[in-house]
Design a protein around this motif. Sequence first.
Motif, mmCIF file in Angstrom:
data_model
loop_
_atom_site.group_PDB
_atom_site.id
_atom_site.type_symbol
_atom_site.label_atom_id
_atom_site.label_comp_id
_atom_site.label_asym_id
_atom_site.label_seq_id
_atom_site.Cartn_x
_atom_site.Cartn_y
_atom_site.Cartn_z
ATOM 1 N N PHE A 85 0.800 -1.222 0.000
ATOM 2 C CA PHE A 85 0.000 0.000 0.000
ATOM 3 C C PHE A 85 0.835 1.275 0.000
ATOM 4 C CE2 PHE A 85 -2.299 -3.332 2.456
ATOM 5 C CZ PHE A 85 -3.194 -3.662 1.453
ATOM 6 N N ARG A 86 0.140 2.383 -0.273
ATOM 7 C CA ARG A 86 0.741 3.708 -0.300
ATOM 8 C C ARG A 86 -0.064 4.633 0.614
ATOM 9 N NH1 ARG A 86 1.089 4.054 -6.949
ATOM 10 N NH2 ARG A 86 2.393 2.175 -7.224
ATOM 11 N N PRO A 87 0.544 5.738 1.050
ATOM 12 C CA PRO A 87 -0.194 6.634 1.956
ATOM 13 C C PRO A 87 -1.540 7.091 1.399
ATOM 14 C CG PRO A 87 2.129 7.221 1.925
ATOM 15 C CD PRO A 87 1.938 6.177 0.859
ATOM 16 N N GLU A 88 -1.618 7.286 0.099
ATOM 17 C CA GLU A 88 -2.876 7.760 -0.482
ATOM 18 C C GLU A 88 -3.994 6.703 -0.444
ATOM 19 O OE1 GLU A 88 -0.090 6.890 -4.086
ATOM 20 O OE2 GLU A 88 0.085 7.664 -2.026
ATOM 21 N N ASP A 89 -3.652 5.470 -0.051
ATOM 22 C CA ASP A 89 -4.657 4.407 0.040
ATOM 23 C C ASP A 89 -5.420 4.424 1.363
ATOM 24 O OD1 ASP A 89 -3.875 3.370 -2.452
ATOM 25 O OD2 ASP A 89 -2.354 2.071 -1.538
ATOM 26 N N CYS A 90 -4.979 5.216 2.326
ATOM 27 C CA CYS A 90 -5.466 5.061 3.702
ATOM 28 C C CYS A 90 -6.980 5.239 3.834
ATOM 29 C CB CYS A 90 -4.737 6.027 4.634
ATOM 30 S SG CYS A 90 -3.036 5.510 4.985
ATOM 31 N N LEU A 91 -7.536 6.220 3.140
ATOM 32 C CA LEU A 91 -8.983 6.428 3.224
ATOM 33 C C LEU A 91 -9.737 5.222 2.685
ATOM 34 C CD1 LEU A 91 -11.168 8.494 4.024
ATOM 35 C CD2 LEU A 91 -11.100 9.339 1.668
ATOM 36 N N ASP A 92 -9.336 4.732 1.531
ATOM 37 C CA ASP A 92 -10.029 3.593 0.917
ATOM 38 C C ASP A 92 -9.775 2.291 1.661
ATOM 39 O OD1 ASP A 92 -11.198 5.145 -1.053
ATOM 40 O OD2 ASP A 92 -9.521 4.891 -2.438
ATOM 41 N N TYR A 108 -9.737 1.902 4.765
ATOM 42 C CA TYR A 108 -10.679 1.847 5.883
ATOM 43 C C TYR A 108 -12.113 1.665 5.404
ATOM 44 C CZ TYR A 108 -12.165 2.715 10.688
ATOM 45 O OH TYR A 108 -12.677 2.576 11.949
ATOM 46 N N ARG A 109 -12.379 2.076 4.162
ATOM 47 C CA ARG A 109 -13.743 1.970 3.631
ATOM 48 C C ARG A 109 -13.969 0.669 2.872
ATOM 49 N NH1 ARG A 109 -14.523 8.098 1.093
ATOM 50 N NH2 ARG A 109 -14.728 9.198 3.094
ATOM 51 N N ASP A 110 -12.963 0.246 2.097
ATOM 52 C CA ASP A 110 -13.116 -0.954 1.264
ATOM 53 C C ASP A 110 -11.731 -1.501 0.926
ATOM 54 O OD1 ASP A 110 -13.777 -2.975 -0.443
ATOM 55 O OD2 ASP A 110 -14.983 -1.748 -1.800
ATOM 56 N N ALA A 111 -11.131 -2.196 1.883
ATOM 57 C CA ALA A 111 -9.770 -2.706 1.698
ATOM 58 C C ALA A 111 -9.706 -3.703 0.548
ATOM 59 C CB ALA A 111 -9.261 -3.350 2.987
ATOM 60 N N GLY A 112 -10.768 -4.467 0.346
ATOM 61 C CA GLY A 112 -10.768 -5.452 -0.727
ATOM 62 C C GLY A 112 -10.586 -4.814 -2.087
ATOM 63 N N ALA A 113 -11.206 -3.657 -2.294
ATOM 64 C CA ALA A 113 -11.072 -2.972 -3.579
ATOM 65 C C ALA A 113 -9.647 -2.472 -3.780
ATOM 66 C CB ALA A 113 -12.052 -1.802 -3.634
ATOM 67 N N VAL A 114 -9.012 -1.991 -2.708
ATOM 68 C CA VAL A 114 -7.624 -1.536 -2.822
ATOM 69 C C VAL A 114 -6.711 -2.719 -3.118
ATOM 70 C CG1 VAL A 114 -5.731 -0.330 -1.672
ATOM 71 C CG2 VAL A 114 -8.098 0.340 -1.202
ATOM 72 N N LEU A 115 -6.936 -3.820 -2.437
ATOM 73 C CA LEU A 115 -6.129 -5.020 -2.673
ATOM 74 C C LEU A 115 -6.292 -5.521 -4.099
ATOM 75 C CD1 LEU A 115 -6.630 -6.922 0.683
ATOM 76 C CD2 LEU A 115 -4.409 -6.455 -0.386
ATOM 77 N N ALA A 116 -7.496 -5.424 -4.648
ATOM 78 C CA ALA A 116 -7.731 -5.886 -6.016
ATOM 79 C C ALA A 116 -6.880 -5.100 -7.013
ATOM 80 C CB ALA A 116 -9.210 -5.749 -6.362
ATOM 81 N N VAL A 117 -6.543 -3.854 -6.674
ATOM 82 C CA VAL A 117 -5.701 -3.034 -7.539
ATOM 83 C C VAL A 117 -4.229 -3.235 -7.228
ATOM 84 C CG1 VAL A 117 -5.097 -0.654 -8.156
ATOM 85 C CG2 VAL A 117 -7.503 -1.300 -7.853
ATOM 86 N N ARG A 118 -3.873 -3.189 -5.941
ATOM 87 C CA ARG A 118 -2.470 -3.240 -5.535
ATOM 88 C C ARG A 118 -1.882 -4.652 -5.565
ATOM 89 N NH1 ARG A 118 -1.215 1.830 -6.284
ATOM 90 N NH2 ARG A 118 -1.948 3.319 -4.708
ATOM 91 N N ALA A 119 -2.716 -5.660 -5.272
ATOM 92 C CA ALA A 119 -2.193 -7.027 -5.172
ATOM 93 C C ALA A 119 -3.262 -8.037 -5.572
ATOM 94 C CB ALA A 119 -1.709 -7.297 -3.742
ATOM 95 N N PRO A 120 -3.671 -8.042 -6.858
ATOM 96 C CA PRO A 120 -4.748 -8.953 -7.278
ATOM 97 C C PRO A 120 -4.406 -10.418 -7.083
ATOM 98 C CG PRO A 120 -3.647 -7.914 -9.169
ATOM 99 C CD PRO A 120 -3.180 -7.192 -7.956
ATOM 100 N N GLU A 121 -3.097 -10.770 -7.199
ATOM 101 C CA GLU A 121 -2.711 -12.165 -6.995
ATOM 102 C C GLU A 121 -2.917 -12.593 -5.540
ATOM 103 O OE1 GLU A 121 0.630 -9.547 -5.965
ATOM 104 O OE2 GLU A 121 -0.764 -9.631 -7.662
#
Length: 275
Positions: free
Chosen positions: A206-213, A215-228
């Motif tokens: 993750f990156r600092p700009e991910d912090c808001l998302d 907390y709201r939807d970690a799965g969506a951030v993971l799907a972008v940052r680490a889909p595997e």
Amino acid sequence: MVTGSSGRVGSALAAALDAAGWMIRGVDRAPGRWTHVIGDLRDRSVRQAALRSADVLVHAAALHAPHVGRLSDEEFRAVNVSVTEELLHEAARLGVRRVLYISSTSVYGHALAPTDRAVWVDERLTPLPRDIYDETKLAAEALVAASNLSSITLRIARCFPEPLPVLARHLLHRAVDVTDVAAAGVLAVAHDSVTGTFNVSGPHAFRPEDCLDLYRDAGAVLAVRAPETVAAFHAQGWPVPDRLDRVYDSTAAANAFGYRPVHGIQRLLQGLAHG
């Protein structure tokens, strides 16, 4: 000299330093592969025997969070603070040239509590201790920093054994493999011009700009940052977290002394894939 050399972190540090060419003298209250002096560090004769001819003091011995509530606050102060103070005094008197102190990201305490977003935990975050463990580790850090000896403090993230699904989740954002802790310790000792306090955690996507998302939807951030990683969680039947409350950042350690953790969530998942 490595204190707590029979413990999980201390023994890993001793083994890694030995592999890097250092001669090791370990001290612990319990016997172990790397322990040469068995005794309580509150005893001056034990401290002197352990520190004899030492160039570097690696101080990993401590009472830890699981002891909170089981042991008195006075014992925490005696072991975590007073012993550190006495070790530093003896180390200076005996000619030790470098101190590595093993602290914990737990010292951030109440500052780890999120509001509307995940907390980005780098060294700029002000610690707000929540219990006697946090208080005494932070006090010991201050003693190390105030010493005239060249010193470095590593605040290590969660690194104890856990059930695999729990460990996998924590490796995403707030845990570190003990092998990476040991590697950080070797680098911290070798880079003897580097001083200060540094977080040591695993490789996180993750990156600092991910912090808001996060907390709201970690799965969506993971799907972008680490889909595997998401695919591997599904394959294992593990739930993908929908909220993450913090992310530990080791960038300062990477920049200062070349820390590069490798035993993160991807390594764990690769190991599982290969049985």
